[in-house]
Design a protein around this motif. Structure first.
Motif, PDB file in Angstrom:
ATOM      1  N   GLN A  75       0.830  -1.202   0.000  1.00 19.23           N
ATOM      2  CA  GLN A  75       0.000   0.000   0.000  1.00 19.23           C
ATOM      3  C   GLN A  75       0.866   1.254   0.000  1.00 19.23           C
ATOM      4  O   GLN A  75       0.576   2.229  -0.711  1.00 19.23           O
ATOM      5  N   LEU A  79       0.935   4.243  -2.916  1.00 17.40           N
ATOM      6  CA  LEU A  79       0.670   5.650  -2.627  1.00 17.40           C
ATOM      7  C   LEU A  79       1.814   6.549  -3.089  1.00 17.40           C
ATOM      8  O   LEU A  79       1.598   7.591  -3.721  1.00 17.40           O
ATOM      9  N   GLU A 127      -0.580  12.017   3.675  1.00 17.36           N
ATOM     10  CA  GLU A 127      -1.112  11.822   5.031  1.00 17.36           C
ATOM     11  C   GLU A 127      -1.458  10.353   5.265  1.00 17.36           C
ATOM     12  O   GLU A 127      -1.146   9.787   6.320  1.00 17.36           O
ATOM     13  N   ARG A 128      -2.092   9.771   4.278  1.00 17.01           N
ATOM     14  CA  ARG A 128      -2.430   8.335   4.396  1.00 17.01           C
ATOM     15  C   ARG A 128      -1.169   7.488   4.437  1.00 17.01           C
ATOM     16  O   ARG A 128      -1.096   6.508   5.187  1.00 17.01           O
ATOM     17  N   LEU A 153       0.193   7.388   7.910  1.00 19.62           N
ATOM     18  CA  LEU A 153      -0.550   6.459   8.766  1.00 19.62           C
ATOM     19  C   LEU A 153      -0.182   5.015   8.469  1.00 19.62           C
ATOM     20  O   LEU A 153      -0.029   4.194   9.393  1.00 19.62           O
TER      21      LEU A 153
END
Length: 449
Positions: free
Chosen positions: A181, A185, A276-277, A280
């Motif tokens: 992931q 991104l 931002e994701r 996290l």
């Protein structure tokens, strides 16, 4: 010297297995087939010809089936049987609960593979109808035909290793998902940072750099250029211990990340939200790594408790966690009567295809435990770099003039060899011997035997 019967080793092993099953499913016992579910259980009592003697549907949890076993025993006694044998599918945790209830009452229990039940369902009336009541009868019938097996009953130590191995498998999957992931991104909004290291997620320096950037950039990595190179490197050095590194960073990677701060390649409108994701996800990855390290430490502690760490790691290139992962999937290896039985349990045994004069291509069976197969496969990849015997065997299998194997086939053969050797090491309590593990030379007595 031959006994004159012409029986093969496979015949003798099969006869012994059937004798063990017959002791659990004697002819003077009725069969109690139970299709386990969450709240409603289908129970049937049959004879060895699958004639139904009694049937019940019980609204109860698995732990509440003790009275049902007593009812089934009364039905069997009333029909002239000396006792009962319980049969079920290994459904989740419920079969273990049923096994405990049966053991407490001195009742033997066997398990039937769900694959066999599915095939028997089609063979029963050439339909694919499925009901719990029908499945209970099929389970009892398969047990009466000895198409069943005795389930593993491990002690507390081996059971703990099983549970830790299952937790590790889940954490590895979570960590892999975070890596994928994060790569997706960054490739979308900031691909330049991925080029800062050949294998970014394996570099503690790169992870520390990314942690500093994502924590402070607020959606715009160029903001950190204001720090200057020296202050950026100092911040990365402070971040490095959180990612398993020391205070010493790899400067070329840090310099390339600092240079990439002003690279605006990517989808601009997606950058703030995606970064931002990504921050996290990176923190999720760090948390998973910590839990994974703790789980692996616990698994190695179990190996120490079993006094197996020194034995299994006598195989060059096999790490303690690699061995623990394999043993977590196998359970106590003493339950396998031969090394080949363990290989078949993993689905790494060759599947022969021949009829008359026809001989087809041999492939792996692919049955058994997929996670055990995966654990052995991963262990071989690591061992090949440090084990000269395995490396030589790989070269031989892939370059021999007669029927050479592909690299993937050769590694599968080595994974099977690793399982066979682990079986000998654990069951006989001996260390790995390179001379015995190496393939025999063409002119050696072992090759001529």
């Amino acid at each position: 010297m031959s006994d004159g019967t012409g029986l093969t080793r496979g015949d003798k092993n099969r006869n012994a297995r059937l004798a063990r099953l017959r002791a659990l499913v004697p002819r003077d016992h009725a069969l109690v087939g139970i299709d386990l579910a969450d709240e409603v259980q289908a129970v049937v009592v049959t004879d060895h010809d699958s004639r139904v003697l009694a049937r019940r549907r019980v609204k109860a949890r698995a732990w509440q089936l003790g009275s049902v076993l007593q009812w089934a025993a009364r039905q069997a006694y009333g029909a002239g049987f000396a006792g009962i044998t319980v049969a079920c599918e290994p459904t989740g945790h419920r079969w273990r609960v049923l096994d405990q209830l049966a053991t407490d009452r001195g009742i033997p229990l066997v398990c039937v593979q769900p694959l066999l039940v599915g095939r028997a369902r089609e063979g029963e009336d050439y339909t694919r109808d499925k009901t719990d009541d029908k499945d209970a009868v099929l389970i009892a019938r398969l047990a009466a035909e000895l198409r069943c097996y005795e389930p593993e009953r491990s002690d507390e130590t081996w059971a703990r290793l099983r549970h830790l191995g299952a937790r590790r498998a889940r954490l590895v999957a979570e960590a892999t998902a975070c890596i994928q992931q994060l790569g997706d991104l960054l490739e979308c909004v900031w691909p330049a940072v991925l080029a800062a290291a050949a294998q970014p997620m394996r570099s503690a320096t790169w992870r520390a750099c990314l942690g500093v950037v994502l924590q402070r950039c607020n959606g715009d990595p160029a903001r950190l250029r204001r720090l200057g190179r020296d202050r950026f490197i100092a911040a990365v050095r402070r971040e490095l211990p959180r990612w398993g590194g020391t205070v010493r960073i790899y400067s070329p990677i840090a310099d390339r990340v600092f240079t990439a701060l002003t690279d605006h390649t990517g989808v601009a409108v997606q950058r703030p939200g995606a970064l931002e994701r990504a921050h996290l996800v990176l923190e999720d990855y760090r948390a998973v790594r910590l839990r994974l390290a703790d789980t692996e430490h616990r698994m190695i502690d179990v190996l120490d408790t079993l006094d197996l760490t020194g034995l299994v790691t006598s195989i060059p290139g096999l790490s303690p966690i690699g061995a623990a992962t394999i043993l977590a999937e196998t359970g106590d290896l003493r339950r396998f009567h031969s090394p080949r039985a363990l290989v078949k349990h993993a689905g790494l045994a060759p599947r022969e295809r021949s009829s008359g004069s026809y001989s087809g291509q041999t492939r792996l069976s692919g049955r058994g435990r997929p996670r055990l197969r995966l654990a052995a496969w991963r262990a071989i990849w690591g061992a090949l770099r440090a084990n000269p015997v395995y490396a030589a065997r790989l070269r031989h299998l892939t370059t021999r003039p007669d029927n050479p194997l592909t690299p993937g086939q050769a590694r599968a053969a080595l994974a099977a060899a690793l399982l066979r050797q682990l079986h000998v090491i654990v069951t006989r309590r001996v260390r790995w011997d390179a001379a015995l593990a190496a393939p025999p030379a063409a002119d050696s007595p072992r090759a001529a035997a």
